[in-house]
Write an enzyme that holds these catalytic residues in place. Structure first.
Site, PDB file in Angstrom:
ATOM      1  N   PRO A 113     -18.018   8.169 -15.887  1.00  0.00           N
ATOM      2  CA  PRO A 113     -17.854   9.269 -14.932  1.00  0.00           C
ATOM      3  C   PRO A 113     -17.755  10.668 -15.527  1.00  0.00           C
ATOM      4  CG  PRO A 113     -15.771   8.140 -15.238  1.00  0.00           C
ATOM      5  CD  PRO A 113     -16.780   7.394 -16.065  1.00  0.00           C
ATOM      6  N   ASN A 115     -15.805  12.079 -18.322  1.00  0.00           N
ATOM      7  CA  ASN A 115     -14.667  12.733 -18.994  1.00  0.00           C
ATOM      8  C   ASN A 115     -15.051  13.228 -20.383  1.00  0.00           C
ATOM      9  OD1 ASN A 115     -12.712  12.678 -17.042  1.00  0.00           O
ATOM     10  ND2 ASN A 115     -12.002  10.627 -17.588  1.00  0.00           N
ATOM     11  N   LYS A 116     -15.859  12.418 -21.082  1.00  0.00           N
ATOM     12  CA  LYS A 116     -16.236  12.850 -22.435  1.00  0.00           C
ATOM     13  C   LYS A 116     -17.279  13.973 -22.347  1.00  0.00           C
ATOM     14  CE  LYS A 116     -15.055   8.366 -24.358  1.00  0.00           C
ATOM     15  NZ  LYS A 116     -15.033   7.583 -23.111  1.00  0.00           N
ATOM     16  N   ASP A 181     -21.361   6.056 -25.802  1.00  0.00           N
ATOM     17  CA  ASP A 181     -20.146   5.351 -25.346  1.00  0.00           C
ATOM     18  C   ASP A 181     -20.614   4.285 -24.337  1.00  0.00           C
ATOM     19  OD1 ASP A 181     -17.281   5.078 -25.028  1.00  0.00           O
ATOM     20  OD2 ASP A 181     -17.406   6.234 -23.173  1.00  0.00           O
ATOM     21  N   CYS A 233     -14.354   0.935 -25.658  1.00  0.00           N
ATOM     22  CA  CYS A 233     -12.955   0.607 -25.376  1.00  0.00           C
ATOM     23  C   CYS A 233     -12.806  -0.913 -25.468  1.00  0.00           C
ATOM     24  CB  CYS A 233     -12.482   1.158 -24.040  1.00  0.00           C
ATOM     25  SG  CYS A 233     -13.466   0.637 -22.632  1.00  0.00           S
TER      26      CYS A 233
HETATM   27  N1  SAM Z   1     -18.548   8.076 -21.405  1.00  0.00           N
HETATM   28  C1  SAM Z   1     -17.990   7.829 -20.080  1.00  0.00           C
HETATM   29  C2  SAM Z   1     -16.755   8.681 -19.884  1.00  0.00           C
HETATM   30  O1  SAM Z   1     -16.085   8.995 -20.873  1.00  0.00           O
HETATM   31  O2  SAM Z   1     -16.432   9.051 -18.762  1.00  0.00           O
HETATM   32  C3  SAM Z   1     -17.718   6.353 -19.864  1.00  0.00           C
HETATM   33  C4  SAM Z   1     -18.947   5.505 -20.070  1.00  0.00           C
HETATM   34  S1  SAM Z   1     -18.772   3.815 -19.623  1.00  0.00           S
HETATM   35  C5  SAM Z   1     -17.895   3.149 -20.953  1.00  0.00           C
HETATM   36  C6  SAM Z   1     -20.382   3.200 -19.879  1.00  0.00           C
HETATM   37  C7  SAM Z   1     -21.417   3.751 -18.930  1.00  0.00           C
HETATM   38  O3  SAM Z   1     -22.707   3.333 -19.385  1.00  0.00           O
HETATM   39  C8  SAM Z   1     -21.319   3.244 -17.497  1.00  0.00           C
HETATM   40  O4  SAM Z   1     -21.128   4.317 -16.624  1.00  0.00           O
HETATM   41  C9  SAM Z   1     -22.674   2.565 -17.230  1.00  0.00           C
HETATM   42  O5  SAM Z   1     -23.156   2.800 -15.928  1.00  0.00           O
HETATM   43  C10 SAM Z   1     -23.542   3.244 -18.268  1.00  0.00           C
HETATM   44  N2  SAM Z   1     -24.757   2.498 -18.689  1.00  0.00           N
HETATM   45  C11 SAM Z   1     -24.926   1.182 -18.858  1.00  0.00           C
HETATM   46  N3  SAM Z   1     -26.174   0.912 -19.273  1.00  0.00           N
HETATM   47  C12 SAM Z   1     -26.814   2.092 -19.390  1.00  0.00           C
HETATM   48  C13 SAM Z   1     -28.139   2.487 -19.780  1.00  0.00           C
HETATM   49  N4  SAM Z   1     -29.047   1.574 -20.133  1.00  0.00           N
HETATM   50  N5  SAM Z   1     -28.445   3.812 -19.780  1.00  0.00           N
HETATM   51  C14 SAM Z   1     -27.527   4.742 -19.417  1.00  0.00           C
HETATM   52  N6  SAM Z   1     -26.271   4.422 -19.011  1.00  0.00           N
HETATM   53  C15 SAM Z   1     -25.914   3.124 -19.013  1.00  0.00           C
END
Ligand code: SAM
Length: 307
Positions: A113, A115-116, A181, A233
């Site tokens: 969402p 934050n980073k 991430d 995480c």
């Molecule tokens: N970095 C975010 C933050 O700090 O708010 C949290 C990221 S969360 C751990 C991982 C994210 O990767 C999810 O929102 C997911 O929808 C996304 N995701 C998964 N596969 C993906 C892809 N192939 N390309 C882009 N985003 C992807």
């Protein structure tokens, strides 16, 4: 709701959003709300010992305030107006350690969402360009709201699979920094009340690690890339040290691991020679959620001959 022992150890971390305010003004605001400011913490144990309406400045991260675990600030005006971000300390490490200079072009590969991303924008002082991607439309919509509230400009957010982003597209020719991430098992997340999730199966871990390796490989193929942070995480070596080791091996001497944050107490598992350059975080040792961070840098040609 019962709070697990691990959750009760993790303080409430508050990142000051320097796009909208500064640390001193936020400290004054909380003092006016009846909180007592105890100054900068001298040790992680001090963070754990916090109680009542007291707060500290973190000892590792410059824009992070620390409140007792039970503190709920979701209705606080500073939060609803985007002046502060409620973000775990470990999750503040990736953008901080990527540390792009103002004006840089940066990719946040799996961003929602956000934050980073908003932390990156604060480090860039909204100068430069962030290309943020996430594959999930609902999470991208939430992220749009969050970025607007945080005052982030200069960020192009796209609902797109990062693996389909073309590294040779001239749009990305100045991208020197990438934050990756990716989705992970989340086994390091401390739940505040619901109990721990079941451990992920071997098949799920393998599938996640496969995606993580592909995403890291793809990120390293951006031609102007200089520095990359890989974070999860997750507590599982399969998603952390093993991913970094496998991908670094594929790239030979093109990239190297940087010893990130030498004073950070908790290091990567000894899965391969040099893994202690990585960082880990945990409720027991760093009073944060469980987390893993690796910092990779492109090796300069001839660096070995000219140290
Ligand atoms: N970095 C975010 C933050 O700090 O708010 C949290 C990221 S969360 C751990 C991982 C994210 O990767 C999810 O929102 C997911 O929808 C996304 N995701 C998964 N596969 C993906 C892809 N192939 N390309 C882009 N985003 C992807």
């Amino acid at each position: 709701q019962a709070v697990s022992p691990a959750a009760s150890q993790v303080p409430r971390y508050v990142r000051v959003n320097t796009l909208k305010t500064c640390v001193d003004d936020v400290i004054d605001f909380f003092k006016r709300q009846g909180y007592t400011y105890l100054g900068k913490a001298a040790s992680v144990e001090e963070l754990k010992a916090l109680s009542g309406k007291k707060f500290l400045l973190d000892l590792h991260l410059p824009e992070l305030l620390v409140f007792p675990a039970q503190t709920d600030l979701h209705d606080n005006l500073l939060y609803t107006s985007g002046h502060i971000i409620l973000q775990d300390k470990a999750s503040c490490l990736p953008a901080f350690l990527l540390g792009p200079a103002a004006g840089s072009h940066v990719i946040d590969a799996c961003a929602a969402p956000g934050n980073k991303t908003s932390h990156l924008a604060a480090i860039l002082k909204n100068k430069g360009q962030i290309f943020a991607f996430d594959v999930d439309p609902k999470r991208v919509a939430t992220m749009n709201t969050l970025l607007t509230r945080a005052g982030v400009t200069g960020c192009q957010l796209a609902q797109q699979d990062f693996l389909t982003v073309d590294p040779r597209d001239s749009k990305y020719s100045r991208v020197t920094h990438i934050l990756l991430d990716p989705s992970c098992s989340g086994s390091g997340m401390v739940t505040r009340g619901l109990g721990q999730e079941a451990a992920p199966s071997a098949e799920r871990l393998q599938a996640l690690a496969g995606f993580q390796r592909r995403a890291l490989n793809h990120a390293l193929s951006f031609p102007a890339l200089q520095r990359l942070v890989y974070s999860t995480c997750s507590l599982h070596q399969e998603e952390n040290e093993d991913v970094v080791q496998a991908v670094l091996q594929e790239w030979g001497s093109a990239f190297r691991l940087v010893t990130a944050f030498p004073s950070w107490p908790c290091r990567g598992l000894a899965a391969f020679s040099g893994a202690e350059s990585c960082l880990r975080a945990s409720p027991a040792e760093t009073f944060t959620h469980g987390f893993f961070v690796a910092v990779l840098e492109r090796c300069r040609e001839g660096a070995a001959e000219n140290p």
